[in-house]
Design a protein around this motif. Sequence first.
Motif, PDB file in Angstrom:
ATOM      1  N   LEU A  72       0.970  -1.042  -0.005  1.00 45.70           N
ATOM      2  CA  LEU A  72       0.088   0.142  -0.303  1.00 45.70           C
ATOM      3  C   LEU A  72       0.603   1.238  -0.422  1.00 45.70           C
ATOM      4  CD1 LEU A  72      -2.871  -0.930   2.647  1.00 45.70           C
ATOM      5  CD2 LEU A  72      -3.160  -0.672   0.418  1.00 45.70           C
ATOM      6  N   GLY A  73       2.204   1.149   0.092  1.00 43.98           N
ATOM      7  CA  GLY A  73       3.173   2.350   0.186  1.00 43.98           C
ATOM      8  C   GLY A  73       3.422   2.711   1.012  1.00 43.98           C
ATOM      9  N   LEU A  74       2.564   2.547   2.636  1.00 41.82           N
ATOM     10  CA  LEU A  74       2.334   3.146   4.082  1.00 41.82           C
ATOM     11  C   LEU A  74       3.763   1.710   4.756  1.00 41.82           C
ATOM     12  CD1 LEU A  74      -0.618   2.822   4.509  1.00 41.82           C
ATOM     13  CD2 LEU A  74       0.322   4.826   3.787  1.00 41.82           C
ATOM     14  N   THR A  75       3.997   2.513   5.757  1.00 38.97           N
ATOM     15  CA  THR A  75       4.973   2.510   6.898  1.00 38.97           C
ATOM     16  C   THR A  75       4.463   1.496   7.763  1.00 38.97           C
ATOM     17  OG1 THR A  75       4.869   4.130   8.396  1.00 38.97           O
ATOM     18  CG2 THR A  75       6.498   4.377   6.832  1.00 38.97           C
ATOM     19  N   SER A  76       5.030   0.633   8.210  1.00 36.71           N
ATOM     20  CA  SER A  76       4.300  -0.749   8.375  1.00 36.71           C
ATOM     21  C   SER A  76       3.505   0.415  10.192  1.00 36.71           C
ATOM     22  CB  SER A  76       5.048  -2.151   9.014  1.00 36.71           C
ATOM     23  OG  SER A  76       6.202  -1.275  10.067  1.00 36.71           O
ATOM     24  N   VAL A  77       4.341   0.984  10.606  1.00 35.34           N
ATOM     25  CA  VAL A  77       3.904   1.740  11.656  1.00 35.34           C
ATOM     26  C   VAL A  77       2.868   2.172  11.318  1.00 35.34           C
ATOM     27  CG1 VAL A  77       4.192   4.212  13.637  1.00 35.34           C
ATOM     28  CG2 VAL A  77       5.963   2.112  12.953  1.00 35.34           C
ATOM     29  N   HIS A  78       2.656   3.537  10.117  1.00 39.28           N
ATOM     30  CA  HIS A  78       1.320   3.821  10.037  1.00 39.28           C
ATOM     31  C   HIS A  78      -0.142   2.835   9.719  1.00 39.28           C
ATOM     32  CE1 HIS A  78      -1.213   7.202   8.879  1.00 39.28           C
ATOM     33  NE2 HIS A  78      -1.779   5.655   7.803  1.00 39.28           N
ATOM     34  N   LEU A  79       0.495   1.977   8.911  1.00 40.02           N
ATOM     35  CA  LEU A  79      -0.324   0.516   8.567  1.00 40.02           C
ATOM     36  C   LEU A  79      -1.710  -0.512  10.280  1.00 40.02           C
ATOM     37  CD1 LEU A  79      -2.392  -1.352   6.898  1.00 40.02           C
ATOM     38  CD2 LEU A  79      -0.636  -2.858   7.403  1.00 40.02           C
ATOM     39  N   ASN A  80      -0.445  -0.111  11.529  1.00 45.66           N
ATOM     40  CA  ASN A  80      -0.438  -0.493  12.840  1.00 45.66           C
ATOM     41  C   ASN A  80      -1.503   0.041  13.222  1.00 45.66           C
ATOM     42  OD1 ASN A  80      -0.187  -1.020  15.167  1.00 45.66           O
ATOM     43  ND2 ASN A  80       0.190  -2.796  14.780  1.00 45.66           N
ATOM     44  N   ARG A  81      -1.445   1.427  13.159  1.00 48.59           N
ATOM     45  CA  ARG A  81      -2.392   2.529  13.566  1.00 48.59           C
ATOM     46  C   ARG A  81      -3.589   2.419  12.577  1.00 48.59           C
ATOM     47  NH1 ARG A  81       2.497   6.493  14.357  1.00 48.59           N
ATOM     48  NH2 ARG A  81       3.747   6.193  15.870  1.00 48.59           N
ATOM     49  N   VAL A  82      -3.581   1.800  11.735  1.00 46.74           N
ATOM     50  CA  VAL A  82      -4.776   2.392  10.673  1.00 46.74           C
ATOM     51  C   VAL A  82      -5.812   1.480  11.158  1.00 46.74           C
ATOM     52  CG1 VAL A  82      -6.162   2.418   8.743  1.00 46.74           C
ATOM     53  CG2 VAL A  82      -3.973   3.618   9.346  1.00 46.74           C
ATOM     54  N   LEU A  83      -5.004   0.078  11.352  1.00 53.10           N
ATOM     55  CA  LEU A  83      -5.832  -1.106  11.642  1.00 53.10           C
ATOM     56  C   LEU A  83      -6.300  -1.114  12.848  1.00 53.10           C
ATOM     57  CD1 LEU A  83      -3.876  -3.782  10.168  1.00 53.10           C
ATOM     58  CD2 LEU A  83      -5.974  -3.357   9.704  1.00 53.10           C
ATOM     59  N   GLN A  84      -6.000  -1.239  14.204  1.00 53.37           N
ATOM     60  CA  GLN A  84      -5.694  -0.404  14.914  1.00 53.37           C
ATOM     61  C   GLN A  84      -7.342   0.070  15.762  1.00 53.37           C
ATOM     62  OE1 GLN A  84      -2.574   1.072  17.879  1.00 53.37           O
ATOM     63  NE2 GLN A  84      -1.564  -0.843  18.040  1.00 53.37           N
ATOM     64  N   SER A  85      -6.880   1.387  14.341  1.00 52.08           N
ATOM     65  CA  SER A  85      -8.060   2.175  14.606  1.00 52.08           C
ATOM     66  C   SER A  85      -9.462   1.777  14.317  1.00 52.08           C
ATOM     67  CB  SER A  85      -7.896   3.693  13.711  1.00 52.08           C
ATOM     68  OG  SER A  85      -8.557   4.717  13.939  1.00 52.08           O
ATOM     69  N   ALA A  86      -9.462   1.450  13.319  1.00 50.13           N
ATOM     70  CA  ALA A  86     -10.506   0.338  12.691  1.00 50.13           C
ATOM     71  C   ALA A  86     -11.100  -1.052  13.108  1.00 50.13           C
ATOM     72  CB  ALA A  86     -10.392  -0.216  11.296  1.00 50.13           C
ATOM     73  N   ARG A  87     -10.417  -1.705  14.271  1.00 52.97           N
ATOM     74  CA  ARG A  87     -10.710  -2.253  14.848  1.00 52.97           C
ATOM     75  C   ARG A  87     -11.380  -1.884  16.274  1.00 52.97           C
ATOM     76  NH1 ARG A  87      -5.134  -4.717  14.462  1.00 52.97           N
ATOM     77  NH2 ARG A  87      -5.201  -6.782  12.849  1.00 52.97           N
ATOM     78  N   ARG A  88     -10.747  -0.770  17.112  1.00 55.80           N
ATOM     79  CA  ARG A  88     -11.111   0.011  18.150  1.00 55.80           C
ATOM     80  C   ARG A  88     -13.107   0.672  17.339  1.00 55.80           C
ATOM     81  NH1 ARG A  88      -6.108   2.445  18.475  1.00 55.80           N
ATOM     82  NH2 ARG A  88      -7.335   4.364  17.855  1.00 55.80           N
ATOM     83  N   GLU A  89     -12.973   1.361  16.301  1.00 58.45           N
ATOM     84  CA  GLU A  89     -14.655   1.685  15.678  1.00 58.45           C
ATOM     85  C   GLU A  89     -15.369   0.369  14.874  1.00 58.45           C
ATOM     86  OE1 GLU A  89     -13.281   4.610  12.853  1.00 58.45           O
ATOM     87  OE2 GLU A  89     -12.190   5.393  13.881  1.00 58.45           O
ATOM     88  N   ASN A  90     -14.722  -1.034  15.345  1.00 59.05           N
ATOM     89  CA  ASN A  90     -15.541  -1.933  14.596  1.00 59.05           C
ATOM     90  C   ASN A  90     -16.136  -2.625  13.544  1.00 59.05           C
ATOM     91  OD1 ASN A  90     -15.960  -2.809  17.922  1.00 59.05           O
ATOM     92  ND2 ASN A  90     -17.104  -1.763  18.309  1.00 59.05           N
ATOM     93  N   ARG A  91     -15.498  -1.679  12.616  1.00 59.66           N
ATOM     94  CA  ARG A  91     -15.010  -2.190  11.258  1.00 59.66           C
ATOM     95  C   ARG A  91     -14.110  -3.297  10.423  1.00 59.66           C
ATOM     96  NH1 ARG A  91     -12.329   3.821  10.999  1.00 59.66           N
ATOM     97  NH2 ARG A  91     -11.163   2.597   9.551  1.00 59.66           N
ATOM     98  N   LEU A  92     -12.993  -3.487  11.597  1.00 58.45           N
ATOM     99  CA  LEU A  92     -12.772  -5.040  11.309  1.00 58.45           C
ATOM    100  C   LEU A  92     -12.219  -5.776  11.610  1.00 58.45           C
ATOM    101  CD1 LEU A  92      -9.375  -4.973  10.679  1.00 58.45           C
ATOM    102  CD2 LEU A  92     -10.592  -3.433   8.476  1.00 58.45           C
ATOM    103  N   THR A  93     -11.756  -6.986  11.567  1.00 59.44           N
ATOM    104  CA  THR A  93     -11.132  -8.179  12.633  1.00 59.44           C
ATOM    105  C   THR A  93      -9.711  -8.496  11.504  1.00 59.44           C
ATOM    106  OG1 THR A  93     -12.055  -9.876  12.172  1.00 59.44           O
ATOM    107  CG2 THR A  93     -12.424  -8.350  13.956  1.00 59.44           C
ATOM    108  N   LEU A  94      -9.091  -8.701  12.133  1.00 56.90           N
ATOM    109  CA  LEU A  94      -7.931  -9.429  11.454  1.00 56.90           C
ATOM    110  C   LEU A  94      -6.934 -10.432  12.010  1.00 56.90           C
ATOM    111  CD1 LEU A  94      -6.594  -9.580   8.618  1.00 56.90           C
ATOM    112  CD2 LEU A  94      -5.129  -7.554   9.182  1.00 56.90           C
TER     113      LEU A  94
END
Length: 81
Positions: A36-58
């Motif tokens: 995706l052309g992102l840093t792994s740190v940024h992707l992790n933050r985006v995933l954490q946000s999506a999890r907290r907002e109950n949009r996805l699980t991975l």
Amino acid sequence: MEDLFLELLERLQLAGCTSDASCPLPLTQEILADALGLTSVHLNRVLQSARRENRLTLRNGVLELLDPERSRHQVRRVARR
């Protein structure tokens, strides 16, 4: 990121590989971030946000979009039929 997840899910559904809002995604966060052309740190933050907002699980290589319609609205995407 969610746009990619929606695209993958929709294509797998059209191919008959999944019937619900989950699909295999056997990628590490590092590989996904690189694709995706992102840093792994940024992707992790985006995933954490999506999890907290109950949009996805991975978990364990399985992606589940908990509310695909909400995700479509978030990324301004029209559902394929």
